[in-house]
Design an enzyme around this catalytic site. Structure first.
Site, PDB file in Angstrom:
ATOM      1  CE  LYS A   1       0.915   4.017  -6.455  1.00 17.75           C
ATOM      2  NZ  LYS A   1       1.426   3.065  -5.557  1.00 17.75           N
TER       3      LYS A   1
ATOM      4  CG  ASN B   1      -1.259   1.367   1.460  1.00 14.12           C
ATOM      5  OD1 ASN B   1      -2.579   1.659   0.728  1.00 14.12           O
ATOM      6  ND2 ASN B   1      -0.980   2.180   2.792  1.00 14.12           N
TER       7      ASN B   1
ATOM      8  CE1 TYR C   1       1.426   8.300  -6.530  1.00 16.53           C
ATOM      9  CE2 TYR C   1      -0.421   8.105  -7.857  1.00 16.53           C
ATOM     10  CZ  TYR C   1       0.436   7.393  -7.142  1.00 16.53           C
ATOM     11  OH  TYR C   1      -0.702   6.775  -5.784  1.00 16.53           O
ATOM     12  CB  ALA C   2       0.375   8.019 -13.564  1.00 19.07           C
ATOM     13  CB  ALA C   3       5.288   6.053 -15.067  1.00 13.11           C
TER      14      ALA C   3
ATOM     15  CB  SER D   1      -3.255   5.636  -9.018  1.00 14.90           C
ATOM     16  OG  SER D   1      -3.828   6.349  -8.842  1.00 14.90           O
TER      17      SER D   1
END
Length: 255
Positions: A159, A90, A155-157, A142
């Protein structure tokens, strides 16, 4: 939920908003909670709340970006509680930054926490699960990874990498009876989100805009995420693996 009582469960990021909610939910179900967090004091507070409520928990200070510490932290928990039955990855961190205005130092920090950290924990915990031929892994990613999010490119990459990695690992360990699934929260009311949005009038406007965009007309709450994590950690989900589930109040609807 069937099959959670007495299970030893590691939850990383246990001191944060979503992490502490997951820990409490699993503690209420009778699980033995390993509350892992970089902030040892925050981990202790989470564990104390579980113990006060009549559950069983152990606080473990752990930097998930440090492979050796991940190994020693898991060993420390297993000496006290027994073999890990469930791993919940998490822990995460983000900072708003338009990609072309960001720098490699920020990228490295984001990658280290959000991608390398979960890899470390998988590599430490999975061998024991494979040997015992049982286990559950729940990775918290996410919806930024599924639909994109301005200011969260790296961050998106990371996740997105967690999602792809999870699907692949699910295939690699399925014969050992281990499931690997992913939960993707949408905008969730946590201290991290509030710091991400910023203070003042602009932060309030962004916050209100998010609420308006979500069909349920509110931000998610940590407990909204805790329930699906508990389900995927339980025996109720015994025939589910390699799946990605959004918890976004309808903001994102993926087929």
């Amino acid at each position: 939920m069937h099959g959670l009582e007495g299970k030893v469960i590691v939850i990383t990021g246990a001191g944060g908003g979503i992490g502490s909610a997951i820990c409490r939910r699993l503690g209420e179900a009778g699980s033995i909670v390993g509350a892992f967090d970089l902030d040892g004091t925050a981990a202790e507070k989470t564990a104390e709340k579980i113990e006060t409520a009549g559950g069983k928990a152990f606080a473990v200070e752990c930097d998930i970006t440090d492979y050796d510490r991940c190994r020693s932290a898991v060993d420390e928990l297993e000496e006290k509680a027994g073999p890990v039955d469930v791993l919940v990855n998490n822990a995460g961190w983000d900072k708003f930054a338009v990609f072309l205005e960001s720098d490699p130092d920020l990228w490295k920090k984001l990658i280290s926490i959000n991608l390398e950290g979960p890899l470390n924990m998988h590599h430490v915990v999975l061998p024991g699960m494979v040997e015992r031929k049982r286990g559950r892994v729940v990775n918290v990613a996410s919806d930024a990874a599924r639909v994109g999010s301005t200011g969260e490119s790296v961050y998106a990459a990371c996740k997105g990498g967690v999602i792809s990695f999870s699907k692949t690992i699910a295939r690699e360990v399925e014969r050992a009876g281990i499931s690997v699934n992913v939960v993707c929260p949408g905008p969730t009311d946590t201290p991290l989100l509030r710091s991400f949005l910023g203070e003042g009038e602009l932060g309030k406007k962004i916050h209100a805009g998010l609420e308006k965009a979500i069909p349920f007309r509110r931000l998610g709450q940590p407990d909204d995420v805790a329930g699906i994590v508990a389900f995927l950690a339980s025996e109720e989900s015994a025939f589910i693996t390699g799946q990605v589930i959004s918890v976004s109040g309808g903001l994102t609807m993926n087929g």
